[in-house]
Design a protein around this motif. Sequence first.
Motif, mmCIF file in Angstrom:
data_model
loop_
_atom_site.group_PDB
_atom_site.id
_atom_site.type_symbol
_atom_site.label_atom_id
_atom_site.label_comp_id
_atom_site.label_asym_id
_atom_site.label_seq_id
_atom_site.Cartn_x
_atom_site.Cartn_y
_atom_site.Cartn_z
ATOM 1 N N GLU A 160 0.867 -1.233 0.134
ATOM 2 C CA GLU A 160 0.047 -0.004 -0.069
ATOM 3 C C GLU A 160 0.819 1.136 0.003
ATOM 4 N N GLU A 161 2.080 1.162 0.646
ATOM 5 C CA GLU A 161 2.981 2.261 0.605
ATOM 6 C C GLU A 161 3.816 2.474 -0.491
ATOM 7 N N THR A 162 3.713 1.591 -1.535
ATOM 8 C CA THR A 162 4.759 1.770 -2.548
ATOM 9 C C THR A 162 4.503 2.646 -3.455
ATOM 10 N N PRO A 163 5.683 3.472 -3.573
ATOM 11 C CA PRO A 163 5.589 4.613 -4.354
ATOM 12 C C PRO A 163 5.038 4.448 -5.744
ATOM 13 N N LYS A 164 4.346 5.353 -6.273
ATOM 14 C CA LYS A 164 3.848 5.026 -7.924
ATOM 15 C C LYS A 164 5.040 5.189 -8.873
ATOM 16 N N ASP A 165 5.979 5.824 -8.574
ATOM 17 C CA ASP A 165 7.128 5.852 -9.488
ATOM 18 C C ASP A 165 8.245 4.978 -9.118
ATOM 19 N N PHE A 166 7.756 3.693 -8.312
ATOM 20 C CA PHE A 166 8.461 2.438 -8.241
ATOM 21 C C PHE A 166 8.705 1.617 -9.281
ATOM 22 N N SER A 167 10.019 1.464 -9.653
ATOM 23 C CA SER A 167 10.119 0.542 -11.154
ATOM 24 C C SER A 167 10.284 -0.902 -10.932
ATOM 25 N N GLY A 168 9.855 -1.549 -9.752
ATOM 26 C CA GLY A 168 9.673 -2.969 -9.635
ATOM 27 C C GLY A 168 10.971 -3.657 -8.970
ATOM 28 N N GLY A 169 12.127 -2.811 -8.919
ATOM 29 C CA GLY A 169 13.284 -3.686 -8.223
ATOM 30 C C GLY A 169 14.115 -4.331 -9.273
ATOM 31 N N ALA A 170 14.371 -5.564 -8.838
ATOM 32 C CA ALA A 170 15.205 -6.644 -9.524
ATOM 33 C C ALA A 170 14.418 -7.151 -10.449
ATOM 34 N N TYR A 171 15.383 -7.800 -11.439
ATOM 35 C CA TYR A 171 14.638 -8.427 -12.487
ATOM 36 C C TYR A 171 14.337 -10.113 -12.008
ATOM 37 N N GLN A 172 13.321 -10.739 -12.370
ATOM 38 C CA GLN A 172 12.928 -11.797 -11.756
ATOM 39 C C GLN A 172 14.149 -13.018 -11.582
ATOM 40 N N ASP A 173 14.960 -13.206 -12.425
ATOM 41 C CA ASP A 173 15.993 -14.204 -12.513
ATOM 42 C C ASP A 173 17.399 -13.446 -12.201
ATOM 43 N N ASP A 174 17.622 -12.339 -11.567
ATOM 44 C CA ASP A 174 18.676 -11.762 -10.998
ATOM 45 C C ASP A 174 19.274 -12.710 -9.740
ATOM 46 N N HIS A 175 20.350 -12.965 -9.764
ATOM 47 C CA HIS A 175 21.068 -13.501 -8.352
ATOM 48 C C HIS A 175 20.984 -12.540 -7.496
ATOM 49 N N GLY A 176 20.935 -12.390 -6.275
ATOM 50 C CA GLY A 176 21.097 -11.468 -5.424
ATOM 51 C C GLY A 176 20.295 -11.296 -3.958
ATOM 52 N N ILE A 177 20.744 -10.179 -3.506
ATOM 53 C CA ILE A 177 19.747 -9.687 -2.336
ATOM 54 C C ILE A 177 19.671 -8.311 -2.563
ATOM 55 N N PHE A 178 18.292 -7.987 -2.708
ATOM 56 C CA PHE A 178 18.026 -6.342 -3.049
ATOM 57 C C PHE A 178 17.157 -5.978 -1.905
ATOM 58 N N ILE A 179 17.672 -4.730 -1.352
ATOM 59 C CA ILE A 179 16.970 -4.128 -0.217
ATOM 60 C C ILE A 179 16.642 -2.815 -0.655
ATOM 61 N N TYR A 180 15.137 -2.452 -0.591
ATOM 62 C CA TYR A 180 14.704 -1.162 -0.816
ATOM 63 C C TYR A 180 14.100 -0.632 0.459
ATOM 64 N N THR A 181 14.259 0.659 0.578
ATOM 65 C CA THR A 181 13.409 1.525 1.454
ATOM 66 C C THR A 181 12.916 2.753 0.724
ATOM 67 N N LEU A 182 12.001 3.325 1.469
ATOM 68 C CA LEU A 182 11.411 4.518 0.827
ATOM 69 C C LEU A 182 12.375 5.486 0.445
ATOM 70 N N GLN A 183 13.588 5.534 0.974
ATOM 71 C CA GLN A 183 14.565 6.671 0.433
ATOM 72 C C GLN A 183 15.327 5.899 -0.605
ATOM 73 N N ASN A 184 15.420 4.813 -0.745
ATOM 74 C CA ASN A 184 16.324 4.165 -1.989
ATOM 75 C C ASN A 184 15.875 3.563 -3.074
ATOM 76 N N TYR A 185 14.713 3.519 -3.262
ATOM 77 C CA TYR A 185 13.713 2.536 -4.571
ATOM 78 C C TYR A 185 14.208 3.074 -5.594
ATOM 79 N N PRO A 186 14.296 2.062 -6.444
ATOM 80 C CA PRO A 186 14.586 2.302 -7.882
ATOM 81 C C PRO A 186 13.326 3.130 -8.517
ATOM 82 N N LYS A 187 13.606 4.413 -9.180
ATOM 83 C CA LYS A 187 12.641 5.077 -10.046
ATOM 84 C C LYS A 187 12.352 4.754 -11.360
ATOM 85 N N LYS A 188 11.344 4.974 -11.939
ATOM 86 C CA LYS A 188 10.922 4.743 -13.428
ATOM 87 C C LYS A 188 11.816 5.696 -14.001
#
Length: 188
Positions: A160-188
Amino acid sequence: MKKSTLAMLCLLMIIISTVSCLAGCKSREQRLNEETEYEETQMKAVREKVIRCIKKDDKEGLKKLFSKRAQKDIEDLDGKIDEMLEAFKGKTIVSTKGESADSSRAYDYGKETITIYGDYTIKFSAGEKCTLFISFCDKNEESPDDKGVFQMELRMFSKEETPKDFSGGAYQDDHGIFIYTLQNYPKK
């Protein structure tokens, strides 16, 4: 007499073959239900292991859940696990609700690969929520080193708090640990 006995024997074999074939065949719906149930069971088991490791602050236990290949491919896996565990410090998890479990199956000359994706809403005692995405390979007959978790994406905010300009983070098959906060999320 020989012809009628032979004809009866052939007819009997056809009937027995047909009955056994029909009794042994499952409908497509039955197979899909069994596959879905299997995948949900496997995802639930992985989710419970991940949450148990987070609650116990068990860095090594969390690392062991990752596939051998992911352990090699993820740059600074130990550091990223530390970051994930740090995100949960001081918070008490009261519930983990699964929103969905999707899967991907591949068949290559009789060899099967099953990859399962799940996302969960984690609720904390203070009422806050976050979302955890887990991707893992349950079966890979061609490459057994791929079996295990290969991606975790933690969004320290609720859906519910997900920003409208959030791009969706990591690709589905990327290897890794990805951590997003409201301050560092990937924007469109």
